[in-house]
Write an enzyme that holds these catalytic residues in place. Structure first.
Site, PDB file in Angstrom:
ATOM      1  CG  LEU A  24       6.884  -5.233   4.545  1.00  0.00           C
ATOM      2  CD1 LEU A  24       5.669  -5.347   3.619  1.00  0.00           C
ATOM      3  CD2 LEU A  24       7.907  -4.277   3.946  1.00  0.00           C
ATOM      4  CD  GLU A  31       2.275  -0.696  -0.786  1.00  0.00           C
ATOM      5  OE1 GLU A  31       2.756  -0.144  -1.789  1.00  0.00           O
ATOM      6  OE2 GLU A  31       2.782  -1.721  -0.278  1.00  0.00           O
TER       7      GLU A  31
END
Ligand SMILES: NC(=O)c1ccc[n+]([C@@H]2O[C@H](COP(=O)([O-])OP(=O)(O)OC[C@H]3O[C@@H](n4cnc5c(N)ncnc54)[C@H](OP(=O)(O)O)[C@@H]3O)[C@@H](O)[C@H]2O)c1
Length: 185
Positions: A24, A31
């Site tokens: 990521l 999140e």
């Protein structure tokens, strides 16, 4: 049509990037917690949810976190035997999204199905007749990415309000984002 609804969940930045170099592009703990809660929570405690992912996304999950716990993990690949030999017992390996849906239909203990990436798996799910909603975290910044969320056709997918999803802007460090939900018409 089968009763299995495919819900997508993704976090994307302004340029619709979702990943870079097999990871990521951002580190957003809250999140990530939202992803875990959404994909894990069930109304009927005797059931589990399923997560469907591409083989590269599976490879990207650190060993200590996979299979994703308390969820039925389903990995899509064109190299079934090779991947089956590598994944731990209990992980389901399928050659297509239709096969994943068939597998889920065959089990009575799966409550919700979450498609968790990456790009081509999201695209296949958005085009699938069983597609339900897209839970998209919209990150208010651009990052260098090499994997992207597919274009969302706004004629087909409409923004909806979900009571249990916080509507206000989220802030983590200096990165802000919104939790959005789109429903396929
Ligand atoms: N931000 C987010 O929400 C999010 C979510 C998920 C992933 N990511 C990021 O996205 C990146 C990985 O995504 P990606 O798009 O590169 O790869 P991916 O979709 O996870 O995996 C692609 C692989 O899935 C298999 N596959 C794809 N379509 C298939 C089909 N129709 N039938 C059977 N198998 C199929 C193939 O595996 P084989 O090559 O084995 O045949 C293909 O190489 C990483 O950077 C990851 O961190 C981000």
């Amino acid at each position: 049509m089968s009763k299995v609804k495919l819900n997508l969940i993704a976090a994307a930045c302004e340029n619709m990037g979702i990943g870079v170099n097999g990871t990521l592009p951002w580190k957003l703990k809250k999140e990530m917690a939202y992803f875990t809660t959404m994909t894990t929570k069930v109304k009927d405690e005797s059931k589990l949810n399923a997560v469907i992912m591409g083989r590269i996304t599976w490879d990207c999950i650190p060993d200590k976190y996979r299979p994703l716990n308390n969820r039925v993990n389903i990995v899509m690949t064109h190299h079934i035997d090779e991947v089956k030999a590598k994944v731990p017992e209990g992980v389901i390996v399928v050659p297509s999204l239709d096969e994943a849906v068939k597998y889920i239909e065959g089990r009575e203990d799966i409550e919700s199905t979450w498609v968790i990436g990456g790009s081509s798996i999201y695209k296949a799910a958005m085009e699938h007749e069983n597609c339900g909603k897209i839970y998209l975290t919209e990150i208010q910044r651009s990052f260098d990415c090499d994997a992207f969320f597919p274009n969302i056709d706004k004629q087909q997918f409409h923004l909806v309000d979900e009571e249990e999803i916080p509507g206000e802007r989220q802030l983590e460090g200096d990165i802000s984002y919104f939790f959005r939900v789109y429903r396929k018409l």
